[in-house]
Motif scaffolding. Structure first.
Motif, PDB file in Angstrom:
ATOM      1  N   GLU A 242       5.738 -15.316 -16.776  1.00 19.42           N
ATOM      2  CA  GLU A 242       4.380 -14.821 -16.551  1.00 19.42           C
ATOM      3  C   GLU A 242       3.431 -15.419 -17.578  1.00 19.42           C
ATOM      4  O   GLU A 242       3.703 -15.418 -18.778  1.00 19.42           O
ATOM      5  CB  GLU A 242       4.367 -13.295 -16.656  1.00 19.42           C
ATOM      6  N   ARG A 243       2.331 -15.954 -17.087  1.00 18.29           N
ATOM      7  CA  ARG A 243       1.305 -16.515 -17.963  1.00 18.29           C
ATOM      8  C   ARG A 243       0.284 -15.439 -18.322  1.00 18.29           C
ATOM      9  O   ARG A 243       0.138 -14.431 -17.631  1.00 18.29           O
ATOM     10  CB  ARG A 243       0.576 -17.666 -17.249  1.00 18.29           C
ATOM     11  N   ILE A 244      -0.409 -15.661 -19.419  1.00 16.02           N
ATOM     12  CA  ILE A 244      -1.531 -14.802 -19.762  1.00 16.02           C
ATOM     13  C   ILE A 244      -2.584 -14.919 -18.665  1.00 16.02           C
ATOM     14  O   ILE A 244      -2.936 -16.025 -18.240  1.00 16.02           O
ATOM     15  CB  ILE A 244      -2.135 -15.210 -21.123  1.00 16.02           C
ATOM     16  N   GLU A 245      -3.074 -13.802 -18.192  1.00 12.15           N
ATOM     17  CA  GLU A 245      -4.098 -13.819 -17.147  1.00 12.15           C
ATOM     18  C   GLU A 245      -5.422 -14.332 -17.732  1.00 12.15           C
ATOM     19  O   GLU A 245      -5.911 -13.814 -18.737  1.00 12.15           O
ATOM     20  CB  GLU A 245      -4.303 -12.432 -16.564  1.00 12.15           C
TER      21      GLU A 245
ATOM     22  N   LEU B 258      -9.389 -15.049 -16.973  1.00 10.79           N
ATOM     23  CA  LEU B 258     -10.524 -14.765 -16.097  1.00 10.79           C
ATOM     24  C   LEU B 258     -11.603 -15.818 -16.320  1.00 10.79           C
ATOM     25  O   LEU B 258     -11.872 -16.208 -17.456  1.00 10.79           O
ATOM     26  CB  LEU B 258     -11.085 -13.372 -16.389  1.00 10.79           C
TER      27      LEU B 258
ATOM     28  N   ALA C 181      -9.520 -13.820 -21.847  1.00 11.91           N
ATOM     29  CA  ALA C 181      -8.144 -13.351 -21.683  1.00 11.91           C
ATOM     30  C   ALA C 181      -7.916 -12.193 -22.627  1.00 11.91           C
ATOM     31  O   ALA C 181      -8.598 -12.063 -23.650  1.00 11.91           O
ATOM     32  CB  ALA C 181      -7.153 -14.471 -21.970  1.00 11.91           C
TER      33      ALA C 181
ATOM     34  N   ALA D  56       2.520 -14.565 -21.272  1.00 12.38           N
ATOM     35  CA  ALA D  56       2.033 -13.193 -21.466  1.00 12.38           C
ATOM     36  C   ALA D  56       2.708 -12.520 -22.656  1.00 12.38           C
ATOM     37  O   ALA D  56       2.085 -11.729 -23.371  1.00 12.38           O
ATOM     38  CB  ALA D  56       2.264 -12.379 -20.197  1.00 12.38           C
TER      39      ALA D  56
END
Length: 340
Positions: free
Chosen positions: A18-21, A23, A66, A191
């Motif tokens: 999972e990558r850091i979300e 925006l 982020a 993440a």
């Protein structure tokens, strides 16, 4: 063949992490007349506008943000703007974080609740959204860190002196280097790294702040506060006979042990009182015009008689009160007119 399959499986696992979300928001593809309103009314970081803003030139902006644990990180490009947050806005809002704004390019100046403010490239400042502010910025590129108030207070409290504080270039370099690295790597960061990165920002900010923040005196200890109260009481009653350890304990509501401990460096309360009486006596003897008798000085300052004062005075100053006064007279007679 098995090595190839293992490497392929590792690649797939890495891709699946999972990558850091991240925006993103940009006005690049919007009609020029719609850009400012689209930015002003967007629901980030709050559904309601935080500032009263006014563009100073045709509006355009690009944001990338982020969440790094509790720390919000944002890279912001924006055109020249006037920014204001009034006391009424603060009262009507439940959004009061502390924002750290790093000026990569551009300039800003204004007033932060009575504190003049000027930020230039390579510097950063602290902005407390729980207080009023007014500033104007040129077109700029900034990195911004948004800290919940409780987190900011935990790391940097008390916060009262931070609003509008600008950290100079030399002390800001470490925070800038971290912000630029995070900004460049943001699309690839995992993440599980978010919390650590947020803490790295807090640590870097703490290092920079320690270098520029005025050193704050620690609050006085209970012993120091008791001593200060006792000193005031002693000064008030130095010319009366009613000045004993028991009297001070009663007046201050303190135990004998606590009071004695507060004056341990002076040899105890009685030793401190004697020193203060002798210093007052010496000051009285310097008034040659008044020429108060030694016995009167002794009586006024709590000594039993002139002999008692003379013995204590000689022990401390190496001469009797009369010898001290004679020395002052002789020195005055030897001094030429005008004191030269």
């Amino acid at each position: 063949m098995s090595c190839i399959l293992t490497e392929a499986a590792d690649d797939q696992a890495a891709d699946a992490r999972e990558r850091i979300e991240v925006l993103r928001f940009s006005t690049d593809d919007l009609p020029a007349d719609d850009r400012y309103r689209a930015w002003y009314m967007r629901d980030w970081p709050r559904a309601q506008p935080i500032y009263r803003t006014k563009p100073i030139e045709p509006f355009d902006t690009r944001w990338v943000s982020a969440q790094l644990g509790p720390v919000t990180f944002a890279r912001v490009e924006i055109t020249a703007m006037r920014w204001e947050r009034r006391l009424a806005d603060v009262r009507n809002s439940d959004f009061d974080p502390v924002v750290i704004s790093l000026m990569k390019s551009g300039e800003a100046q204004g007033d932060f609740d009575g504190r003049p403010f000027h930020e230039t490239p390579g510097t950063f400042h602290f902005h407390d959204l729980g207080r009023a502010s007014l500033h104007v910025s040129t077109a700029s590129l900034t990195y911004n860190l948004v800290l919940p108030r409780a987190l900011a207070d935990q790391w940097f409290g008390p916060l009262g002196d931070l609003h509008g504080l600008v950290v100079p270039t030399d002390q800001a370099k470490l925070v800038f280097a971290l912000a630029e690295q995070v900004s460049d790597l943001l699309p690839t960061l995992e993440a599980e790294q978010a919390e650590r990165l947020g803490r790295m920002f807090l640590e870097a900010l703490a290092v920079a702040l320690a270098a520029v923040r005025p050193k704050q005196s620690p609050p006085p200890s209970a012993r120091a506060m008791l001593r200060r109260r006792a000193e005031d009481r002693i000064e008030e009653r130095l010319t009366t006979g009613e000045l004993t350890v028991e009297h001070l304990c009663d007046a201050l509501g303190a135990t004998r042990a606590r009071l004695l401990a507060a004056f341990s460096a002076d040899g105890g309360v009685r030793a401190y009182i004697l020193i203060r009486r002798l210093e007052r006596s010496r000051h009285a003897l310097t008034d040659l015009e008044r020429n108060e008798p030694v016995g009167a000085v002794a009586h006024r300052l709590g000594f039993s008689d002139a002999a008692h004062l003379s013995r204590a005075f000689r022990d401390r100053y190496g001469m009797t009160p009369r010898q001290y006064r004679d020395l002052l007279r002789a020195d005055r007679e030897m001094s030429p007119p005008g004191g030269e």
